[in-house]
Design an enzyme around this catalytic site. Sequence first.
Site, PDB file in Angstrom:
ATOM      1  N   CYS A 162      65.639  71.268  62.735  1.00  0.00           N
ATOM      2  CA  CYS A 162      66.438  70.039  62.638  1.00  0.00           C
ATOM      3  C   CYS A 162      65.603  68.761  62.595  1.00  0.00           C
ATOM      4  CB  CYS A 162      67.421  69.971  63.798  1.00  0.00           C
ATOM      5  SG  CYS A 162      68.368  71.490  64.007  1.00  0.00           S
ATOM      6  N   HIS A 294      70.043  61.844  67.746  1.00  0.00           N
ATOM      7  CA  HIS A 294      70.158  63.209  67.239  1.00  0.00           C
ATOM      8  C   HIS A 294      71.592  63.681  67.459  1.00  0.00           C
ATOM      9  CE1 HIS A 294      68.687  66.919  65.661  1.00  0.00           C
ATOM     10  NE2 HIS A 294      68.997  67.600  66.752  1.00  0.00           N
ATOM     11  N   GLU A 305      69.302  63.902  75.572  1.00  0.00           N
ATOM     12  CA  GLU A 305      68.908  62.734  74.789  1.00  0.00           C
ATOM     13  C   GLU A 305      69.248  61.441  75.531  1.00  0.00           C
ATOM     14  OE1 GLU A 305      69.077  61.092  70.192  1.00  0.00           O
ATOM     15  OE2 GLU A 305      70.477  62.670  70.807  1.00  0.00           O
ATOM     16  N   LYS A 326      76.420  62.213  62.968  1.00  0.00           N
ATOM     17  CA  LYS A 326      76.796  63.624  62.782  1.00  0.00           C
ATOM     18  C   LYS A 326      78.287  63.827  63.033  1.00  0.00           C
ATOM     19  CE  LYS A 326      72.387  65.931  63.868  1.00  0.00           C
ATOM     20  NZ  LYS A 326      71.520  64.755  64.142  1.00  0.00           N
ATOM     21  N   HIS A 331      75.986  68.173  60.944  1.00  0.00           N
ATOM     22  CA  HIS A 331      74.553  68.368  61.192  1.00  0.00           C
ATOM     23  C   HIS A 331      73.942  69.045  59.967  1.00  0.00           C
ATOM     24  CE1 HIS A 331      70.775  69.135  62.879  1.00  0.00           C
ATOM     25  NE2 HIS A 331      71.116  69.541  64.103  1.00  0.00           N
ATOM     26  N   PHE A 390      65.244  72.774  67.367  1.00  0.00           N
ATOM     27  CA  PHE A 390      64.960  74.071  67.962  1.00  0.00           C
ATOM     28  C   PHE A 390      63.458  74.338  67.822  1.00  0.00           C
ATOM     29  CE2 PHE A 390      69.332  76.359  67.442  1.00  0.00           C
ATOM     30  CZ  PHE A 390      69.814  75.642  68.528  1.00  0.00           C
TER      31      PHE A 390
END
Length: 403
Positions: A162, A294, A305, A326, A331, A390
């Site tokens: 990502c 994010h 976050e 998002k 995403h 990830f």
Amino acid sequence: MKRVVITGAGTINALGANVSDTLEAMREGRSGISELDIRDVDRLAIKIGGQVKGYEPEERFNRQQLALYDRFTQFTLVAAREAIAQSGLKFEGELAARAGVVLGNSGGGMTTLDENYRSVYEEGKNRVHPFVVPKLMNNAAASHVSMEFNLKGPSFTVSTACASSNHAMAQAFQMVHGGLTPVMIAGGSESMLCFGGVKAWEGLRVMSKDGCRPFSANRNGMVQGEGAGIFVFEELEHAKARGAEILAEVAGFAMSSDAADIVMPSKNGASRAISGALRDARINASDVGYINAHGTGTAANDKTESAAVADVFGAHADRLMISSTKSMHGHLIGGTGAVELLACIMALRDGIVAPTINYDEPDPECALDVVPNEAREAKVDVALSNAFAFGGLNAVLALKRFA
């Protein structure tokens, strides 16, 4: 070191087939997430996504091209054409020899992969098309952009889940900043919304069945999207010499690795990336007005976050605007940072901060100004774009308003 500016932008995503339509949707707080229209959707538990609807590839590419272009490559070329057209650049001679392209992508040609596994395992065929490998490889989009626009300099693909797009744009920035080349094409794309792509994400149990609600107390997971975002990164004096329109300045970046867990995010890793980007750009934390988060809508990401932002900005965190687009476009995995950079440019250039839609109720662990549900007019001089992947791989870009 050279100053780096953005002189062209292009996109196609669930919110729009170009930049103007996408920004209009962001200003209106409109959702591009809807029911998926893909093969075997009835076999999926997750039936929603930020899918690009009404897209007709035959209107943009001929048969020979479509034999070579997976959907993620098509999206990349659509966005690249818009970005390079806006920049007004022609890649010839010395400029062509030095200019290149760095793109982010995570899954490669997932549609091609899915279709050909079906062909072999479900339909029992013993042969596949000879172009399957060049069609599904992760670097296909970057290669086709280099060929279409005569880019003969550094060209490659970054694949860091990502954070892929932000890592790619950071590399492009560094090349122009360091004087290796006056121009780089940068961004990313993704198209995982096929049966196999969605089924794989289902297995992680991080997906929402009904919508993306970042930072809201009732959030229940992420929603996949697809599309591309492409930008022209150009050395400032090169851009000024030809009278180019400047959208924003790319001031700095930072990358970090959590070195902790393959899927669970780390506050420390995110904090180090955010503070590193400020340090690289020589920006005070108090100067930052907006962060494109994010903000995946998962329980773990959003609170981690939020904690990282609070850790870096201290008392100034209460005066920051931080939103997750998002919630509108989904995403885009490897392409997400590129599409989200458009929200940063809009904040800096137009003074409009995109909202976090679907925000229903505050979460004490996400106690930030998330610009809930409606866009906001505000003067923003500095914006950050966060991407946390990830594998514990983090990349943050810092942008400045160009005056």
